[in-house]
Every structure is written in C-alpha cells, then in structure tokens.
Design an enzyme around this catalytic site. Sequence first.
Site, mmCIF file in Angstrom:
data_model
loop_
_atom_site.group_PDB
_atom_site.id
_atom_site.type_symbol
_atom_site.label_atom_id
_atom_site.label_comp_id
_atom_site.label_asym_id
_atom_site.label_seq_id
_atom_site.Cartn_x
_atom_site.Cartn_y
_atom_site.Cartn_z
ATOM 1 N N LYS A 15 0.965 -1.274 0.005
ATOM 2 C CA LYS A 15 0.011 -0.055 0.148
ATOM 3 C C LYS A 15 0.960 1.396 -0.081
ATOM 4 O O LYS A 15 1.545 1.588 0.880
ATOM 5 C CB LYS A 15 -0.991 -0.123 1.134
ATOM 6 C CG LYS A 15 -2.279 0.667 1.076
ATOM 7 C CD LYS A 15 -2.435 2.031 1.165
ATOM 8 C CE LYS A 15 -2.022 2.821 2.263
ATOM 9 N NZ LYS A 15 -1.797 4.256 1.548
ATOM 10 N N GLU A 68 9.328 1.327 11.181
ATOM 11 C CA GLU A 68 10.582 2.070 10.729
ATOM 12 C C GLU A 68 10.091 3.339 10.834
ATOM 13 O O GLU A 68 9.152 3.872 9.945
ATOM 14 C CB GLU A 68 11.222 1.875 9.364
ATOM 15 C CG GLU A 68 11.511 0.528 9.441
ATOM 16 C CD GLU A 68 12.367 -0.021 8.242
ATOM 17 O OE1 GLU A 68 12.123 0.718 7.228
ATOM 18 O OE2 GLU A 68 13.049 -0.999 8.259
ATOM 19 N N CYS A 128 14.015 10.606 6.827
ATOM 20 C CA CYS A 128 14.016 10.265 8.204
ATOM 21 C C CYS A 128 15.042 10.332 8.900
ATOM 22 O O CYS A 128 15.241 10.638 10.064
ATOM 23 C CB CYS A 128 13.274 8.849 8.253
ATOM 24 S SG CYS A 128 14.076 7.470 7.297
HETATM 25 P P1 NAD Z 1 2.406 8.475 7.612
HETATM 26 O O1 NAD Z 1 2.530 7.720 8.850
HETATM 27 O O2 NAD Z 1 1.232 9.789 7.712
HETATM 28 O O3 NAD Z 1 1.820 7.464 6.446
HETATM 29 C C1 NAD Z 1 2.792 6.399 6.143
HETATM 30 C C2 NAD Z 1 1.756 5.262 5.410
HETATM 31 O O4 NAD Z 1 0.775 4.945 6.238
HETATM 32 C C3 NAD Z 1 0.937 5.914 4.239
HETATM 33 O O5 NAD Z 1 0.963 4.981 2.987
HETATM 34 C C4 NAD Z 1 -0.367 6.013 4.780
HETATM 35 O O6 NAD Z 1 -1.646 6.111 3.900
HETATM 36 C C5 NAD Z 1 -0.500 5.027 5.701
HETATM 37 N N1 NAD Z 1 -1.491 4.926 6.888
HETATM 38 C C6 NAD Z 1 -1.867 5.947 7.363
HETATM 39 N N2 NAD Z 1 -2.840 5.531 8.389
HETATM 40 C C7 NAD Z 1 -3.035 4.269 8.254
HETATM 41 C C8 NAD Z 1 -3.611 3.403 9.071
HETATM 42 N N3 NAD Z 1 -4.539 3.701 10.112
HETATM 43 N N4 NAD Z 1 -3.383 2.006 8.795
HETATM 44 C C9 NAD Z 1 -2.492 1.664 7.838
HETATM 45 N N5 NAD Z 1 -1.738 2.389 7.047
HETATM 46 C C10 NAD Z 1 -1.848 3.616 7.376
HETATM 47 O O7 NAD Z 1 3.740 8.658 7.428
HETATM 48 P P2 NAD Z 1 4.000 9.831 6.068
HETATM 49 O O8 NAD Z 1 3.733 11.278 6.569
HETATM 50 O O9 NAD Z 1 3.698 9.109 4.904
HETATM 51 O O10 NAD Z 1 5.746 9.689 5.910
HETATM 52 C C11 NAD Z 1 6.644 10.640 6.964
HETATM 53 C C12 NAD Z 1 6.844 9.727 8.088
HETATM 54 O O11 NAD Z 1 7.854 8.692 7.677
HETATM 55 C C13 NAD Z 1 8.018 10.675 8.915
HETATM 56 O O12 NAD Z 1 7.603 10.387 10.242
HETATM 57 C C14 NAD Z 1 9.396 9.926 8.344
HETATM 58 O O13 NAD Z 1 10.430 9.989 9.448
HETATM 59 C C15 NAD Z 1 9.118 8.386 8.330
HETATM 60 N N6 NAD Z 1 10.085 7.620 7.633
HETATM 61 C C16 NAD Z 1 10.790 6.824 8.203
HETATM 62 C C17 NAD Z 1 11.911 5.932 7.523
HETATM 63 C C18 NAD Z 1 12.342 4.829 8.240
HETATM 64 O O14 NAD Z 1 13.058 4.201 7.445
HETATM 65 N N7 NAD Z 1 12.695 5.201 9.664
HETATM 66 C C19 NAD Z 1 11.983 6.157 6.201
HETATM 67 C C20 NAD Z 1 11.180 7.139 5.722
HETATM 68 C C21 NAD Z 1 10.279 8.015 6.287
#
Ligand code: NAD
Length: 490
Positions: free
Chosen positions: A181, A256, A289
């Site tokens: 997804k 992550e 991140c």
């Molecule tokens: P987000 O948590 O808003 O969304 C991430 C994903 O989760 C999206 O695909 C979203 O549709 C999905 N999602 C949202 N609610 C959900 C639910 N209830 N159930 C299942 N899926 C759901 O994050 P974002 O804004 O897309 O990304 C930014 C974040 O990601 C930042 O905090 C960043 O640090 C983190 N990030 C971490 C890493 C790592 O490897 N540690 C890498 C890249 C980004």
Amino acid sequence: MSAHTTTVAGVDVDTRHWIGGRRVASAETFTDISPIDQGVLGEIARGGATEAEAAVAAATEAFPAWAATSRAERARFLHAIADGVDRRREELAIVETNDNGALLRSHRRGVMPRVAHNLRFFADWLLELEHAPFDTRGHTNHVSWDPAGPCVLITPWNAPLMLATWKVAPALAAGNTVVLKPAEWSPLTASLLADIAAEAGLPPGVLNVVQGYGAEVGAPLVAHPDVRRVSFTGSVPTARTIAAAASANLTPHSLELGGKSPLLVFADADLDLAADLAVEQYDNAGQVCLAATRLLVEESVAEEFTRRFVEKASSLTQGDPRDEATSVGPNVHPRQVERIDGFVKRALAAGARAVVGGGPNTDLGGLHYRPTLLTDVAQDSEIVQEEVFGPVLTLQTFATEDEAVALANDTRFGLAATLATGDAARADRVAARLVAGTVWVNCFFVRDLRAPFGGSRQSGLGREGGTWSFDFYCDLKNTVTAPKGWNDHG
Ligand code: NAD
C-alpha cells in the site's frame, strides 16, 4: 489508452489497483497532485475494505505455490523484476520526481539503481543464507527460514519506490506473498512496479498493490487476521495505530519511524567537512527520516562552523526538481509546507533566531520552503524535540563531551546520529554512548544492505537489512534429527 491510465511526463501509469494479477478499479478515486506545480497527475483508484479483503485473499491464495518454489526460482523472478527496473529507470525516475518532488538527478543516479539493487541484493542474500548445523548429544540441529505467509507493506511518500522495494524484495525472496500500500501523496511508481512484475512473469497474487488513504484501505489491511507480517515505514502516530491492530492478531510487525537525529561537531573536527555534512541535511528538501536536523556544535568552534555553514547553505539552488542545477526542490504537498511553516513560526515566536531561511521561498512560490537554520532554541522546545520533516535545522552548542552526548540522546527518538571529529578514540567513545540505530562518523548516508537498519526508542521497532530482514519476514524453524539408530529420549 484506457480511462484508467494517466500519462505523466510521457509515461503511461495505470491508476487502478493490482490484485490477483489483474487491474481492479474502485467506485471512488482520489486526486494525486504534483509538488512541482500542484497540477493534477491523475485520479487514482481509492481502495477501502473491499479492496483490502480482495488483495489479502489473492495473496493468501497465491501463497502455497509461491512458498513451494525454490530459493533459486524466486531469485530469478526478483532479478527479472530488477532488469525491468533497470530498463525503465528513466521512466521511473521522471514519474517519481513528478509525484513526490524529489530531485530527478537523484532518482536517476542514486534512487532507481538502488531500487534494482534492493531486488537483486535480497534475492542473492537468501541464496547464501544458512546457519551452520550444530550438535546436541549427537543430534543435528538445522535452522531454516520458512515462508511466513501474506505480508502487508505500508510505505510513505518521501522515497516511495526505494522503500517499497526495500520491503517487497526480502518478503518475496523469503517465499511470502505481498500486499503493498503506497502513500496517497505518491502512489504512481508502485503501479509501475506492478507492471514490471507482471512483465517479469511473477505469478498472479504474489505481488498485489492497493491504493488509497491509510484510514480507509491501510487500516483493514493491517487488521486482517490472515496477514502474517506487517512492515510499516512512516510516522509515529500511524505506527501506534498499526501496532495496535497487528497486535490484536499477534501479527509480527516491523516499524521504521521518524527521527530527530543529531550531528555532533567537535572542536577537533574538519570544520569544512562538518559544514558539508550539515548542509547535506537539506537533501530531499529535508524529507529524510535519517536527517541530522539537530546540529550540536562545540562552543569554541560554533562561530566558525556557523560562518562556513551559512556560506555553503547560501550556495544551494532552490527550484524545479527536474533541473540538473537544482539542489533543493519543493516539499511534497501544501499540507506538508503548512506543517513545516507552523513549526518554524512557533519556534520564532518562542525566541528562536533564523540564521538562514525562516519561511517559504516567496520568490519561487509553490511548495518551496527556504532551507532554514534556527539558533537560540531550548532543549525542551518543540522545534528541538519534534520531527519537522522539512528543510529546517536547529543549532545548539555544548561545552563538554558529556554535555554533547546528553543533548544528543535527549529526545524520544533514536534513529541515527552523525559525528564530526578528528579524534578516533573520541569517535568510539561517543558512538558507544549514543542511542541510535545507525551512527556515522565523519560521513553521512553511507548505507549497506547487509547492515541492520531501524530505530531505537520511538524511531521504530525491530531491524531490517541483510539477515535481519529474513529473520523478520520468515518463520524460523529448528529441526533436530537423531543419528541413525540413536534413541536418546530417555
Ligand atoms: P504516515 O505515517 O502519515 O503515512 C505512512 C503510510 O501509512 C501511508 O501509506 C499512509 O497511507 C499509511 N497509513 C496512514 N494511516 C494508516 C492506518 N491507520 N493504517 C494503515 N496505514 C496507514 O507517514 P508519512 O507522512 O507518509 O511519512 C513521513 C514519516 O515517515 C516521517 O515520520 C518519516 O520520518 C518516516 N519515515 C521513516 C523512515 C525510516 O526508515 N525510519 C523512512 C522514511 C520515512
């Protein structure tokens, strides 16, 4: 061209889901916009509980046959998909840039080659993966990594295809089937990955892609009782929801998450290198991140470090991410820019000073935010403690090594840390005391797929990478065989 295709920079992208080896539309769609000009890229099929159910059912049905293939057969499929990625590198790069606004030159030269490498690396790693048999009173212990079942993989928008394949590759190599997804702000390359997998002959149902909002289609996926692994990359609040849903089924999950990583600059460091490392944190408009967003600089060199930093930061070029000369592109979405600006405004109101930047780039307009450095920030302030996920750094000073370590470790995160020092003994001492999944000494973003990757504290749960990925995506089994004619149960 069908009504379900959108053409992005000359590349046709199917806007429907990919479930059980065929394209599936939804009654509703959502609008995908480009960060470059906020123009509409496409109306994308908006999945919900029905599509989630269908995708998990397809993955469940495909699982036994896929799990029964040999490691070598699966490796051949993954290499064929990697070949497709290599062949379509340019298309993937331009579509990704249009979709999430990251630099085209990075997508061409760094990201898409890494996407192919993800696929090849995990295919090859599994071929070599074994645990030496060991003996228990003449009995042989044999450890195996067994396929676990259907996996749900949820990814964010900041590095869409790179993070998708970082999960898809080990999951498929392990013999699992997958429902991917992608994030709603950048769904397009996942659809192209489905095309590439189909071209490579991957059997129907082995890889499924469903699109839509997290709350609508992500939630039923991670809560599905037939799912055997959930791997999530994204924010801490979403992770809490996902962890709760997966835990209800006792589904193992890997998280992550975000970070607020420090860059420690000691007086004995090469200050030019340190300033370069600091300016590098504006990469991907700060939407990384791992970014070391908290600059912690030894008092005695703070002025000189800041002078060099400002000089280097002012030579950054903001602009169109398709332009070779651009070093900082737009942020991903109007909501993200609003969020970034909210953090900066509140920090300024609380007494912070903007040494560079401090607001949107009004000359360029659109979603361009000026690379920003804030000083005079308190350790317990929001700007020091919370992840901004934009081109915003803070600078604080320290007097002693102990103070540097204390400041570095004083957030709820623990994803990464970077140190600049000319003293190897200090590097060892400080690295050992930092709470972080990855520590870089005099370098940044050197990533090897053999290494464990993940975060401590609220930066995540578990580690992926190399063997750790297979430990997560597989059911580990120990088979104990008695020697012929041996009866040792008495
Ligand atoms: P987000 O948590 O808003 O969304 C991430 C994903 O989760 C999206 O695909 C979203 O549709 C999905 N999602 C949202 N609610 C959900 C639910 N209830 N159930 C299942 N899926 C759901 O994050 P974002 O804004 O897309 O990304 C930014 C974040 O990601 C930042 O905090 C960043 O640090 C983190 N990030 C971490 C890493 C790592 O490897 N540690 C890498 C890249 C980004």
